[in-house]
Motif scaffolding. Structure first.
Motif, PDB file in Angstrom:
ATOM      1  N   LYS A 162      40.437  52.424  56.481  1.00  0.00           N
ATOM      2  CA  LYS A 162      41.427  53.452  56.152  1.00  0.00           C
ATOM      3  C   LYS A 162      41.738  53.474  54.652  1.00  0.00           C
ATOM      4  CE  LYS A 162      45.751  55.414  57.836  1.00  0.00           C
ATOM      5  NZ  LYS A 162      46.744  55.381  58.936  1.00  0.00           N
ATOM      6  N   THR A 426      49.064  43.949  59.763  1.00  0.00           N
ATOM      7  CA  THR A 426      49.206  45.333  59.279  1.00  0.00           C
ATOM      8  C   THR A 426      50.672  45.750  59.217  1.00  0.00           C
ATOM      9  OG1 THR A 426      48.891  46.148  61.538  1.00  0.00           O
ATOM     10  CG2 THR A 426      46.940  46.044  60.124  1.00  0.00           C
ATOM     11  N   GLU A 427      51.562  44.844  59.612  1.00  0.00           N
ATOM     12  CA  GLU A 427      53.005  45.083  59.505  1.00  0.00           C
ATOM     13  C   GLU A 427      53.619  43.930  58.733  1.00  0.00           C
ATOM     14  OE1 GLU A 427      54.705  45.634  63.339  1.00  0.00           O
ATOM     15  OE2 GLU A 427      53.430  47.335  63.856  1.00  0.00           O
ATOM     16  N   ARG A 449      43.830  55.533  44.110  1.00  0.00           N
ATOM     17  CA  ARG A 449      44.816  54.602  44.643  1.00  0.00           C
ATOM     18  C   ARG A 449      44.434  53.192  44.206  1.00  0.00           C
ATOM     19  NH1 ARG A 449      41.486  56.382  48.076  1.00  0.00           N
ATOM     20  NH2 ARG A 449      40.068  55.063  49.283  1.00  0.00           N
ATOM     21  N   ARG A 465      48.480  49.582  49.865  1.00  0.00           N
ATOM     22  CA  ARG A 465      48.111  50.659  48.949  1.00  0.00           C
ATOM     23  C   ARG A 465      49.080  50.688  47.766  1.00  0.00           C
ATOM     24  NH1 ARG A 465      48.045  55.643  52.452  1.00  0.00           N
ATOM     25  NH2 ARG A 465      50.279  55.257  52.476  1.00  0.00           N
ATOM     26  N   THR A 493      56.697  50.060  53.935  1.00  0.00           N
ATOM     27  CA  THR A 493      55.824  50.806  54.842  1.00  0.00           C
ATOM     28  C   THR A 493      55.954  52.295  54.553  1.00  0.00           C
ATOM     29  OG1 THR A 493      56.085  49.121  56.555  1.00  0.00           O
ATOM     30  CG2 THR A 493      55.208  51.257  57.245  1.00  0.00           C
ATOM     31  N   ALA A 494      54.818  52.938  54.249  1.00  0.00           N
ATOM     32  CA  ALA A 494      54.813  54.371  53.936  1.00  0.00           C
ATOM     33  C   ALA A 494      54.959  55.193  55.220  1.00  0.00           C
ATOM     34  CB  ALA A 494      53.522  54.729  53.216  1.00  0.00           C
ATOM     35  N   ASP A 495      55.149  56.502  55.048  1.00  0.00           N
ATOM     36  CA  ASP A 495      55.357  57.395  56.191  1.00  0.00           C
ATOM     37  C   ASP A 495      54.174  57.396  57.158  1.00  0.00           C
ATOM     38  OD1 ASP A 495      57.801  58.036  55.138  1.00  0.00           O
ATOM     39  OD2 ASP A 495      57.136  59.929  54.226  1.00  0.00           O
ATOM     40  N   ASP A 496      52.950  57.122  56.634  1.00  0.00           N
ATOM     41  CA  ASP A 496      51.781  57.125  57.514  1.00  0.00           C
ATOM     42  C   ASP A 496      51.524  55.765  58.160  1.00  0.00           C
ATOM     43  OD1 ASP A 496      50.953  55.714  55.319  1.00  0.00           O
ATOM     44  OD2 ASP A 496      49.161  56.915  54.927  1.00  0.00           O
ATOM     45  N   GLY A 497      52.464  54.835  57.970  1.00  0.00           N
ATOM     46  CA  GLY A 497      52.349  53.521  58.603  1.00  0.00           C
ATOM     47  C   GLY A 497      51.572  52.506  57.802  1.00  0.00           C
ATOM     48  N   VAL A 498      51.066  52.901  56.643  1.00  0.00           N
ATOM     49  CA  VAL A 498      50.291  51.990  55.795  1.00  0.00           C
ATOM     50  C   VAL A 498      51.239  51.223  54.878  1.00  0.00           C
ATOM     51  CG1 VAL A 498      48.546  51.871  53.958  1.00  0.00           C
ATOM     52  CG2 VAL A 498      48.237  53.422  55.895  1.00  0.00           C
ATOM     53  N   GLU A 500      52.566  49.574  51.544  1.00  0.00           N
ATOM     54  CA  GLU A 500      52.437  49.819  50.113  1.00  0.00           C
ATOM     55  C   GLU A 500      53.091  48.666  49.364  1.00  0.00           C
ATOM     56  OE1 GLU A 500      52.038  54.678  50.035  1.00  0.00           O
ATOM     57  OE2 GLU A 500      53.844  53.760  49.194  1.00  0.00           O
TER      58      GLU A 500
END
Length: 504
Positions: A162, A426-427, A449, A465, A493-498, A500
């Motif tokens: 991703k 991832t969290e 990025r 990211r 955590t960004a809005d898309d779940g990734v 940062e």
């Protein structure tokens, strides 16, 4: 106590090398990989001075990526009029030519065959130009039903895919940044080392008649971003990465000492294979313990140093795989060699050219020429994947003292040195420190990025990211005077779940 003399029909020697470089004036006139292969093998026989093709009992073909064939080993055998008992078309991997050479030599040492051929070819330059121009090539029809080899993304975690860090150009920078920080270098010092090293590769390529790029580049030309030398993934510019847009083929013929002498091949043409070693890292790079060294690389290089008497300085001809600067930079330190090392006999994957998996077939040809020309002991080190697969081989004009070993894996040594692997998550939230990083650029030269590999407060590993608009954090990452590795910032955590990361 001395070992019993070896039977000459069990002593493997390289007797022939063949190379072809195709630069067609018209796209449709370009030679397909299978034709390049056939010509390279025939040239290898011609180089040997003997008649050996009819006795080939072992045939290994390096994996093609520029064109796909159905059973290429059979197709090449039919073209050559041979029926080898062992006919193998292998998986992808830049180390594979060295592995095939090693395994072919072992077959001869076991008495399973008397002549072996290892060959590879690519025509990516012509294939790409034809696709862009809409030209139909008069080649063997592309085998759409032939299985496509697994690469990159197939072995990586979804988050790596991703964020775009699942290709060589975006993964090797993690080793580049981590190793430089581990060695105490500033980014500017690390860049200077890369530039000087790559300039040395280009100098050798400029003198190799088979090279794709035949001119020397200065360190500054290599490391300075320009429209023609754009940044791809920090810190790598276009002139610091492999160049696959070439049309090339190479082949090597191996036989027994007894058969070589019976065929009347001159003694000064014979190159002995002393032995080698192999080991691997986990294919998923995110389950490795760290990124400032490779345990598999270390184990392989230490094993071949032992063959040479325990010192990397015993080699007077060296080929260190050169897809990206971090690989030979790590290797030369493990070998105990200085920054002034002569790391190539061939010219490197940027300047000689990178016919995808088969560069080391050409490097082996160059090594044979070097040894025939007077060098005494040669090291071929190949690597594949993302610092994943490692294989090295020692060649010499002189016969080895002992018979060729059959068990040459040093995997146990590599695994024994591996440290604890952090859990990948991832969290996460709170503070995170940089383990390594890269910055990915678009074709226009703009930042797309940043991607940082983090250790969380509980020592888990995460990818995060850095958005292109976060100028403060990007400036921190790209500081040439101080590495960001080890620095701490905040994970959100960004809005898309990734995840940062922002510099503190």
């Amino acid at each position: 106590m001395t070992s019993a003399p070896q039977s000459e029909d069990r002593i493997p020697v390289i007797v022939g090398i063949g190379e072809i470089v195709d630069r067609p004036k018209e796209i449709a006139a370009g030679l397909e990989p299978l034709t390049l292969l056939e010509e390279a093998v025939r040239r290898a026989e011609q180089d040997s001075g003997g008649k050996l093709l009819g006795d080939i009992g072992s045939l290994d073909i390096v994996n093609f990526l520029s064109w796909r064939y159905r059973d290429p080993a059979k197709q090449l055998s039919d073209r050559l009029g041979i029926k080898p008992k062992h006919a193998y078309y292998g998986p992808v991997g830049g180390e594979s030519p060295i592995r095939y050479l090693h395994e072919a030599a072992q077959r001869i040492a076991r008495g399973e065959c008397s002549v072996a051929a290892v060959c590879g070819a690519e025509a990516q330059s012509t294939a790409t130009k034809a696709e862009r121009a809409g030209v139909t090539l008069p080649w063997t029809p592309f085998a759409k039903d032939a299985e496509e080899p697994k690469r990159g993304a197939a072995f990586q975690k979804p988050m790596a895919v991703k964020l775009g860090v699942f290709m060589p150009i975006t993964v090797y920078p993690f080793y580049e940044a981590a190793s430089a920080a581990h060695w105490g270098q500033t980014p500017r010092e690390a860049m200077a080392e890369s530039g000087n090293l790559w300039s040395t590769y280009s100098d050798v390529a400029s003198q190799n008649p088979n090279s794709w790029l035949k001119r020397r580049f200065t360190p500054e030309e290599i490391t300075t971003p320009t429209p023609d030398n754009r940044l791809i993934a920090w810190p790598y510019t276009k002139l610091m990465v492999a160049n696959p847009m070439v049309n090339m083929g190479a082949a090597i013929l191996i036989t027994s000492l007894a058969k070589a002498r019976a065929a009347g091949i001159a003694e000064d043409r014979l190159i002995h294979i002393w032995g080698g070693a192999s080991a691997e890292e986990p294919r998923d790079y995110l389950i490795r313990d760290q990124f400032f060294e490779s345990h598999a690389q270390n184990a392989v290089l230490k094993a071949v140093m032992d063959l040479a008497g325990g010192s990397g300085k015993a080699f007077d001809a060296i080929e260190l795989y050169s897809c990206f600067p971090c690989v030979p930079k790590m290797a030369r330190r493990t070998l105990g060699l200085g920054a002034d090392v002569q790391p190539t006999v061939n010219g490197g994957l940027t300047f000689f050219g990178a016919p995808l998996n088969t560069y080391m077939t050409h490097a082996a040809c160059a090594m044979v020429r070097k040894l025939r020309g007077g060098a005494k002991l040669g090291l071929l080190y190949g690597q594949g994947g993302f610092v994943t697969k490692h294989h090295a081989l020692v060649l010499s004009r002189q016969p080895p003292e002992d018979a060729l070993a059959q068990d040459t894996s040093v995997q146990a040594e590599a695994d024994r040195n591996r440290g604890a692997v952090p859990e990948f998550v991832t969290e996460a939230k709170g503070q995170g420190s940089i383990e390594s990083f890269t910055v990915i650029y678009g074709r226009s030269g703009d930042v797309e990025r940043g991607v940082v590999m983090l250790r969380t407060s509980d020592n888990a590993r995460a990818l995060a990211r850095v958005p292109a608009k976060d100028h403060q954090t990007l400036t921190h990452l790209l500081n040439m005077e101080r590495t960001p590795v080890g620095s701490t910032g905040m994970i959100v955590t960004a809005d898309d779940g990734v995840l940062e990361w922002r510099v503190a």
